[in-house]
Write a protein that holds these residues in place. Structure first.
Motif, PDB file in Angstrom:
ATOM      1  N   TRP A  99       0.826  -1.206   0.000  1.00 39.81           N
ATOM      2  CA  TRP A  99       0.000   0.000   0.000  1.00 39.81           C
ATOM      3  C   TRP A  99       0.862   1.258   0.000  1.00 39.81           C
ATOM      4  CZ3 TRP A  99      -4.707  -1.257  -1.192  1.00 39.81           C
ATOM      5  CH2 TRP A  99      -5.228  -2.497  -0.783  1.00 39.81           C
ATOM      6  N   LEU A 104     -19.648   0.747  -1.911  1.00 38.93           N
ATOM      7  CA  LEU A 104     -18.956   1.991  -1.593  1.00 38.93           C
ATOM      8  C   LEU A 104     -19.971   3.007  -1.077  1.00 38.93           C
ATOM      9  CD1 LEU A 104     -16.710   2.325  -4.786  1.00 38.93           C
ATOM     10  CD2 LEU A 104     -16.244   1.039  -2.676  1.00 38.93           C
ATOM     11  N   TYR A 130     -12.084  -0.752  -7.509  1.00 38.53           N
ATOM     12  CA  TYR A 130     -12.021   0.244  -6.444  1.00 38.53           C
ATOM     13  C   TYR A 130     -10.571   0.610  -6.136  1.00 38.53           C
ATOM     14  CZ  TYR A 130     -12.158   2.253  -1.737  1.00 38.53           C
ATOM     15  OH  TYR A 130     -11.964   3.067  -0.633  1.00 38.53           O
ATOM     16  N   VAL A 131      -9.717  -0.414  -5.998  1.00 36.65           N
ATOM     17  CA  VAL A 131      -8.317  -0.170  -5.648  1.00 36.65           C
ATOM     18  C   VAL A 131      -7.575   0.554  -6.769  1.00 36.65           C
ATOM     19  CG1 VAL A 131      -6.102  -1.305  -5.170  1.00 36.65           C
ATOM     20  CG2 VAL A 131      -8.174  -2.078  -4.007  1.00 36.65           C
ATOM     21  N   MET A 152      -9.897   4.234  -5.446  1.00 33.94           N
ATOM     22  CA  MET A 152      -9.161   4.449  -4.201  1.00 33.94           C
ATOM     23  C   MET A 152      -7.884   5.228  -4.497  1.00 33.94           C
ATOM     24  SD  MET A 152      -8.023   1.531  -1.453  1.00 33.94           S
ATOM     25  CE  MET A 152      -6.717   1.841  -0.272  1.00 33.94           C
ATOM     26  N   TYR A 182     -15.832   5.634  -0.825  1.00 36.83           N
ATOM     27  CA  TYR A 182     -15.041   5.079   0.266  1.00 36.83           C
ATOM     28  C   TYR A 182     -15.606   3.700   0.610  1.00 36.83           C
ATOM     29  CZ  TYR A 182     -12.634   5.859   4.866  1.00 36.83           C
ATOM     30  OH  TYR A 182     -11.822   5.830   5.974  1.00 36.83           O
ATOM     31  N   HIS A 183     -14.750   2.730   0.885  1.00 37.69           N
ATOM     32  CA  HIS A 183     -15.251   1.415   1.292  1.00 37.69           C
ATOM     33  C   HIS A 183     -15.076   1.241   2.790  1.00 37.69           C
ATOM     34  CE1 HIS A 183     -16.419  -2.711   1.394  1.00 37.69           C
ATOM     35  NE2 HIS A 183     -15.227  -3.152   1.720  1.00 37.69           N
ATOM     36  N   MET A 230     -11.212   0.377   3.766  1.00 43.00           N
ATOM     37  CA  MET A 230     -10.035   0.686   2.960  1.00 43.00           C
ATOM     38  C   MET A 230     -10.225   2.086   2.393  1.00 43.00           C
ATOM     39  SD  MET A 230     -10.137  -2.824   0.710  1.00 43.00           S
ATOM     40  CE  MET A 230      -8.704  -2.373  -0.264  1.00 43.00           C
ATOM     41  N   GLY A 231      -9.230   2.963   2.609  1.00 43.50           N
ATOM     42  CA  GLY A 231      -9.349   4.316   2.089  1.00 43.50           C
ATOM     43  C   GLY A 231      -8.027   4.863   1.603  1.00 43.50           C
ATOM     44  N   ALA A 232      -8.071   5.700   0.588  1.00 43.49           N
ATOM     45  CA  ALA A 232      -6.861   6.306   0.038  1.00 43.49           C
ATOM     46  C   ALA A 232      -6.356   7.416   0.939  1.00 43.49           C
ATOM     47  CB  ALA A 232      -7.148   6.869  -1.355  1.00 43.49           C
ATOM     48  N   SER A 279      -8.394  10.634   2.162  1.00 40.79           N
ATOM     49  CA  SER A 279      -9.821  10.364   2.330  1.00 40.79           C
ATOM     50  C   SER A 279     -10.134  10.292   3.818  1.00 40.79           C
ATOM     51  CB  SER A 279     -10.217   9.057   1.634  1.00 40.79           C
ATOM     52  OG  SER A 279      -9.563   7.946   2.246  1.00 40.79           O
ATOM     53  N   ASP A 315      -2.551   5.045   2.059  1.00 45.26           N
ATOM     54  CA  ASP A 315      -3.605   4.042   1.936  1.00 45.26           C
ATOM     55  C   ASP A 315      -3.780   3.382   3.296  1.00 45.26           C
ATOM     56  OD1 ASP A 315      -3.739   4.598  -0.758  1.00 45.26           O
ATOM     57  OD2 ASP A 315      -2.610   2.816  -1.381  1.00 45.26           O
TER      58      ASP A 315
END
Length: 294
Positions: A49, A119, A137-138, A142, A156-157, A192-194, A197, A286
């Motif tokens: 990540w 999401l 998403y990734v 993301m 956002y997940h 999981m978020g970038a 975010s 990430d």
């Protein structure tokens, strides 16, 4: 340097943001091996990540940290449970385990890349929902958002997980039952978020939130008046346009001193948030995490 103008949705004031801030969020620079928690060195590549950037970071931390090995269940229940937040260090149950390995980018994509996930928009109460495969998403969604992007247009997940389709992940997680008043009553939400975010201030029941990869900046305020923040404003916008200018306290409360606490939670740490405490989060790098609602 380029300058970017945008309208703050909370106050409709115009702000100037140096575009450097936008690109800096995407940087893969982060803590060195000497600065990172010891557990992170178990995954030298940070689990695949991207790391975050210091522009989102802070050295301030006014939330108490306790070592899990020296922190008794009785002490937690009498002094913190339902009363105040605390950060638990050294909860190593999920390190060098099946769960931590499953949280690496390679493993998640290998096992669940083709799975459909839900999401949510990253605004207060997450109004909108959409589906995407984990791999899309990734790779496509993301991504570090620009400062100007509102929370209601950032996807956002977190939560709405399909536990039955992800048995290896949820079945291998070891929750902090040592500190749970009723270890038989809980629910998991995987997220999981970038970098850049996060979510605006909101409330819910008590929760333990553990960061597996990345880092997560938290702001918390006791029950009562909520900090000033437009429900569609992103946490990153709020940081640069309000928090850093002490423009966030509710009317009638002292400017810049209205009980908001903050800290950055490192990989391998758990934060306990009592029920109905206002809180907002911002991911630094990430960030992969698991929330245990109790």
């Amino acid at each position: 340097l380029q300058f970017l103008y945008f309208i703050d949705p909370a106050s409709m004031n115009q702000y100037v943001v140096v575009l450097l801030l936008v690109s800096a969020v995407a940087s893969q620079e982060g803590c060195s091996s000497e600065e990172c928690p010891a557990e992170v060195s178990d995954f030298p590549d940070n689990g695949g990540w991207k790391r975050g950037h210091e522009v989102l970071d802070t050295v301030k931390c006014d939330i108490e940290r306790r070592n899990a090995q020296e922190f008794s269940r009785e002490e937690f229940l009498s002094e913190y449970d339902g009363q105040k937040p605390v950060i638990i260090q050294g909860w190593s149950a999920n390190w060098k385990s099946q769960f931590s390995t499953m949280c690496t980018k390679e493993a998640l994509l290998q096992h669940y890349g083709n799975h459909s996930i839900i999401l949510s928009t990253a605004n207060k109460n997450s109004y909108e929902k959409q589906r995407a495969t984990l791999s899309s998403y990734v790779s496509e969604i993301m991504l570090p958002p620009p400062v100007v992007r509102l929370g209601n247009t950032t996807w956002y997940h977190f939560g709405n997980n399909d536990h039955e389709s992800w048995p290896e992940l949820f079945g291998s997680y070891l929750n902090p039952e040592k500190f749970m008043s009723d270890p038989s009553f809980f629910s998991y939400s995987f997220g999981m978020g970038a970098s850049g975010s996060g979510v605006p201030f909101h409330t819910h029941g008590p929760v333990f939130n553990e960061v597996m990869f990345g880092r997560k900046r938290w702001w918390l305020k006791p029950p009562g008046a909520e900090p000033l923040m437009h429900p569609d404003e992103s946490a990153m916008q709020w940081l640069f346009t309000h928090y850093r200018h002490n423009d966030y306290c509710p009317p009638g409360e002292p400017v810049g001193n209205c009980g908001v606490q903050e800290c950055v939670i490192e990989a391998g740490e758990i934060i306990y948030v009592p029920g109905m405490w206002h809180h907002s989060t911002l991911n630094i790098g990430d960030t992969i995490f698991m929330a245990t609602f109790v």
